[in-house]
Design an enzyme around this catalytic site. Structure first.
Site, mmCIF file in Angstrom:
data_model
loop_
_atom_site.group_PDB
_atom_site.id
_atom_site.type_symbol
_atom_site.label_atom_id
_atom_site.label_comp_id
_atom_site.label_asym_id
_atom_site.label_seq_id
_atom_site.Cartn_x
_atom_site.Cartn_y
_atom_site.Cartn_z
ATOM 1 N N ASP A 117 26.160 26.779 -12.637
ATOM 2 C CA ASP A 117 25.906 28.080 -12.023
ATOM 3 C C ASP A 117 26.782 28.257 -10.787
ATOM 4 O OD1 ASP A 117 23.656 30.415 -11.678
ATOM 5 O OD2 ASP A 117 24.222 29.602 -9.727
ATOM 6 N N TYR A 124 29.758 32.371 -3.510
ATOM 7 C CA TYR A 124 29.675 30.938 -3.219
ATOM 8 C C TYR A 124 31.034 30.322 -2.876
ATOM 9 C CZ TYR A 124 25.088 31.123 -5.579
ATOM 10 O OH TYR A 124 23.814 31.425 -5.970
ATOM 11 N N LYS A 146 27.971 35.404 -10.807
ATOM 12 C CA LYS A 146 27.250 36.588 -10.344
ATOM 13 C C LYS A 146 28.183 37.520 -9.577
ATOM 14 C CE LYS A 146 23.513 33.336 -9.402
ATOM 15 N NZ LYS A 146 24.373 32.179 -9.124
ATOM 16 N N HIS A 148 23.870 39.875 -8.552
ATOM 17 C CA HIS A 148 23.352 38.843 -7.640
ATOM 18 C C HIS A 148 22.113 39.314 -6.880
ATOM 19 C CE1 HIS A 148 24.816 35.097 -5.275
ATOM 20 N NE2 HIS A 148 23.505 35.130 -5.343
#
Length: 327
Positions: free
Chosen positions: A56, A61, A91, A124
């Site tokens: 994931d 990120y 996402k 997200h």
């Protein structure tokens, strides 16, 4: 022992339904830095070697390219024989939650990952920011009205183009999911919840998703990113400690087993190779009815909410119905 899988719902004969491994590795480390990149890649490769197949990530990120490098190295080393063996989730960030930016956003993620498609692409958060605005804390003047219908049309285009095998949402309330299901031509295959564990059990959301055929993915099965009064309520729960001691397991394993027994998948984040392996050892034993009853009686406390990403000024203006707080 191999990690079990759950087949996601599919409305497209062309793409078919993919099976999602119920245990995945997260790459959304707090304050991701250049210094963490080698350790993160090494941890991903170790996880693949052990048998993890679900990974994931997300645009925000800043770990998509690291994951992509690890996948390429795993293929070269023969740890996997093809990209199809993996289930990759990413996402779209709030700054790209504009109808005309959705497809460009997934293409950028795919470039970072060096992949041709994602297995699952998620919205997200149910929020839209001005294009180009990124990191929390988010100021109120950066927030725009969120047009879920038009953004979902962009997600459906990603699916139609074959860029995402499945599409879904993250951090949505039950009522927000219900709104989406009213007009979605391609319904969400999954919802990833920012927090689901024994101390925040998400019963209402889980029951709704089961009824609608939407798979639940728990993002913080070991207690979440934030602490309450300096404590992690999952890891320091005496009830969970007692169950773990009686079974010869760790508290983390008890928490993960509880999530698995609710029918959900889970994303666990750690760079520690021993914990990466320990987290897999939850599939050959069960919680007793007494264990499950004790866990069902645990006090519930929500740590992570949409408000936690906002500046104090912006948080004071957030309508209550936009909070992700449901028992």
């Amino acid at each position: 022992m191999a990690i079990p899988e759950v087949v996601l719902s599919s409305t497209s004969p062309a793409t078919g339904a993919r099976a999602i491994p119920v245990l995945g590795m997260g790459t959304g480390l707090d304050r991701f830095t250049l210094e963490q990149r080698p350790a993160t890649k090494h941890a991903i490769l170790r996880a693949i070697e052990l048998g993890y197949r679900h990974f994931d990530t997300a645009a925000i990120y800043q770990s998509e390219d690291v994951l992509g490098e690890a996948i390429a190295e795993a293929l070269q080393a023969g740890l996997i024989h093809s990209r199809a063996e993996l289930f990759i989730t990413s996402k779209i960030w709030c700054a790209d939650a504009h109808r005309d930016l959705v497809v460009p956003a997934i293409r950028e993620s795919l470039r970072n990952l060096k992949l041709e498609y994602l297995d699952l692409y998620l919205i997200h958060w149910p929020m839209r920011l001005k294009a180009g605005e990124s990191y929390p804390p988010i100021e109120s003047h950066h927030i725009l009205p969120f047009d879920l219908k038009s953004v979902w049309e962009g997600m459906e285009e990603c699916h139609r183009l074959g860029l995402a095998k499945h599409i879904g949402v993250s951090n949505f309330t039950t009522w927000k999911l219900a709104e989406l299901l009213q007009y979605a031509k391609v319904p969400p295959a999954a919802v990833q919840v920012v927090e689901m564990n024994p101390t925040w059990q998400q019963k209402k959301l889980r029951e709704f998703c089961k009824e609608k055929g939407v798979h639940v993915i728990a993002y913080s099965p070991l207690g979440g990113q934030d602490m309450f009064m300096g404590k992690n309520l999952v890891m320091e729960s005496q009830v969970l400690k007692d169950i773990a001691k009686a079974k010869g397991k760790t508290v983390a394993q008890v928490s993960l087993r509880w999530v698995y027994e609710q029918g959900a998948s889970m994303i666990v984040k750690t760079l520690n190779k021993e914990r990466i392996e320990q987290n897999m050892k939850i599939f050959d034993w069960e919680l007793s009815n007494e264990d499950k009853h004790k866990i069902s009686q645990l006090p519930q406390f929500k740590r992570n909410t949409l408000r936690s990403m906002l500046s104090p000024e912006a948080a004071s203006k957030l309508p209550d119905e936009d909070e992700v707080v449901e028992e």
